[in-house]
Design a protein around this motif. Structure first.
Motif, PDB file in Angstrom:
ATOM      1  N   LEU A  17       0.812  -1.219   0.000  1.00 28.74           N
ATOM      2  CA  LEU A  17       0.000   0.000   0.000  1.00 28.74           C
ATOM      3  C   LEU A  17       0.843   1.265   0.000  1.00 28.74           C
ATOM      4  CD1 LEU A  17      -2.911  -0.974   2.410  1.00 28.74           C
ATOM      5  CD2 LEU A  17      -2.954  -0.804  -0.074  1.00 28.74           C
ATOM      6  N   SER A  18       1.967   1.240   0.704  1.00 26.71           N
ATOM      7  CA  SER A  18       2.823   2.433   0.675  1.00 26.71           C
ATOM      8  C   SER A  18       3.440   2.602  -0.716  1.00 26.71           C
ATOM      9  CB  SER A  18       3.907   2.362   1.745  1.00 26.71           C
ATOM     10  OG  SER A  18       4.848   1.369   1.448  1.00 26.71           O
ATOM     11  N   GLY A  19       3.708   1.510  -1.392  1.00 27.56           N
ATOM     12  CA  GLY A  19       4.214   1.606  -2.759  1.00 27.56           C
ATOM     13  C   GLY A  19       3.190   2.202  -3.706  1.00 27.56           C
ATOM     14  N   VAL A  20       1.942   1.787  -3.548  1.00 26.82           N
ATOM     15  CA  VAL A  20       0.873   2.343  -4.380  1.00 26.82           C
ATOM     16  C   VAL A  20       0.702   3.830  -4.086  1.00 26.82           C
ATOM     17  CG1 VAL A  20      -1.615   2.282  -4.816  1.00 26.82           C
ATOM     18  CG2 VAL A  20      -0.325   0.153  -4.649  1.00 26.82           C
ATOM     19  N   SER A  21       0.728   4.194  -2.809  1.00 23.52           N
ATOM     20  CA  SER A  21       0.531   5.600  -2.460  1.00 23.52           C
ATOM     21  C   SER A  21       1.691   6.467  -2.929  1.00 23.52           C
ATOM     22  CB  SER A  21       0.310   5.757  -0.959  1.00 23.52           C
ATOM     23  OG  SER A  21       1.466   5.394  -0.256  1.00 23.52           O
ATOM     24  N   ARG A  22       2.881   5.913  -3.020  1.00 29.02           N
ATOM     25  CA  ARG A  22       4.028   6.691  -3.505  1.00 29.02           C
ATOM     26  C   ARG A  22       3.883   7.065  -4.975  1.00 29.02           C
ATOM     27  NH1 ARG A  22       8.598   7.078  -0.367  1.00 29.02           N
ATOM     28  NH2 ARG A  22       8.518   5.879   1.544  1.00 29.02           N
ATOM     29  N   THR A  23       3.151   6.279  -5.730  1.00 29.23           N
ATOM     30  CA  THR A  23       2.951   6.646  -7.131  1.00 29.23           C
ATOM     31  C   THR A  23       2.093   7.897  -7.258  1.00 29.23           C
ATOM     32  OG1 THR A  23       1.005   5.223  -7.369  1.00 29.23           O
ATOM     33  CG2 THR A  23       3.143   4.252  -7.898  1.00 29.23           C
ATOM     34  N   LEU A  24       1.280   8.165  -6.251  1.00 30.59           N
ATOM     35  CA  LEU A  24       0.434   9.356  -6.267  1.00 30.59           C
ATOM     36  C   LEU A  24       1.084  10.540  -5.544  1.00 30.59           C
ATOM     37  CD1 LEU A  24      -2.924   7.567  -5.443  1.00 30.59           C
ATOM     38  CD2 LEU A  24      -2.054   8.224  -7.694  1.00 30.59           C
ATOM     39  N   ASP A  25       2.186  10.294  -4.851  1.00 28.56           N
ATOM     40  CA  ASP A  25       2.873  11.320  -4.072  1.00 28.56           C
ATOM     41  C   ASP A  25       3.839  12.076  -4.983  1.00 28.56           C
ATOM     42  OD1 ASP A  25       3.896  12.837  -2.008  1.00 28.56           O
ATOM     43  OD2 ASP A  25       5.265  11.264  -1.344  1.00 28.56           O
ATOM     44  N   PHE A  27       5.058  15.099  -4.802  1.00 29.27           N
ATOM     45  CA  PHE A  27       5.986  16.060  -4.205  1.00 29.27           C
ATOM     46  C   PHE A  27       6.885  15.442  -3.140  1.00 29.27           C
ATOM     47  CE2 PHE A  27       2.284  18.386  -5.722  1.00 29.27           C
ATOM     48  CZ  PHE A  27       2.908  19.218  -6.649  1.00 29.27           C
ATOM     49  N   GLY A  28       6.868  14.131  -2.981  1.00 26.00           N
ATOM     50  CA  GLY A  28       7.761  13.443  -2.061  1.00 26.00           C
ATOM     51  C   GLY A  28       7.469  13.697  -0.596  1.00 26.00           C
ATOM     52  N   THR A  29       6.221  13.943  -0.270  1.00 22.53           N
ATOM     53  CA  THR A  29       5.874  14.228   1.123  1.00 22.53           C
ATOM     54  C   THR A  29       5.662  12.954   1.941  1.00 22.53           C
ATOM     55  OG1 THR A  29       3.535  14.367   0.547  1.00 22.53           O
ATOM     56  CG2 THR A  29       4.793  16.416   0.537  1.00 22.53           C
ATOM     57  N   TYR A  30       5.637  11.797   1.289  1.00 21.31           N
ATOM     58  CA  TYR A  30       5.343  10.550   1.980  1.00 21.31           C
ATOM     59  C   TYR A  30       6.605   9.820   2.447  1.00 21.31           C
ATOM     60  CZ  TYR A  30       3.104   6.140   3.081  1.00 21.31           C
ATOM     61  OH  TYR A  30       2.666   5.030   3.732  1.00 21.31           O
ATOM     62  N   ASP A  31       7.769  10.367   2.193  1.00 27.60           N
ATOM     63  CA  ASP A  31       9.008   9.692   2.568  1.00 27.60           C
ATOM     64  C   ASP A  31       9.045   9.449   4.069  1.00 27.60           C
ATOM     65  OD1 ASP A  31       9.894   9.634  -0.003  1.00 27.60           O
ATOM     66  OD2 ASP A  31      11.041  11.484   0.156  1.00 27.60           O
ATOM     67  N   ALA A  32       9.331   8.212   4.460  1.00 27.69           N
ATOM     68  CA  ALA A  32       9.385   7.844   5.883  1.00 27.69           C
ATOM     69  C   ALA A  32      10.711   7.146   6.163  1.00 27.69           C
ATOM     70  CB  ALA A  32       8.233   6.923   6.226  1.00 27.69           C
TER      71      ALA A  32
END
Length: 73
Positions: A17-25, A27-32
């Motif tokens: 799920l985090s991989g899927v959400s990164r495709t929509l991110d 501006f790179g705000t999801y980096d953890a």
């Protein structure tokens, strides 16, 4: 082999799920990343994990080679 230590201490383990959400991110705000109190603590933990993985690799090699040598003898 699921009990192996991973060497990627400084970054979080991704999920599907985090991989899927990164495709929509866009501006790179999801980096953890994993958080440590100090840079020294992060380096120490990462270095320890690296050496543990190195030891596991050596053990895996020995587990493979020793039976092969015993069969050849």
């Amino acid at each position: 082999m699921s009990d192996k230590v991973k060497s990627g201490f400084l970054y979080a383990d991704p999920s599907f799920l985090s991989g899927v959400s990164r495709t929509l991110d866009l501006f790179g705000t999801y980096d953890a990343y994993n958080i440590s109190r100090t840079p020294s603590e992060a380096d120490t933990c990462a270095l320890a994990a690296d050496w543990i993985v190195t030891g596991q690799d050596i053990q895996d090699a020995m587990d493979t080679l020793i039976p092969q040598q015993e069969e050849a003898a």
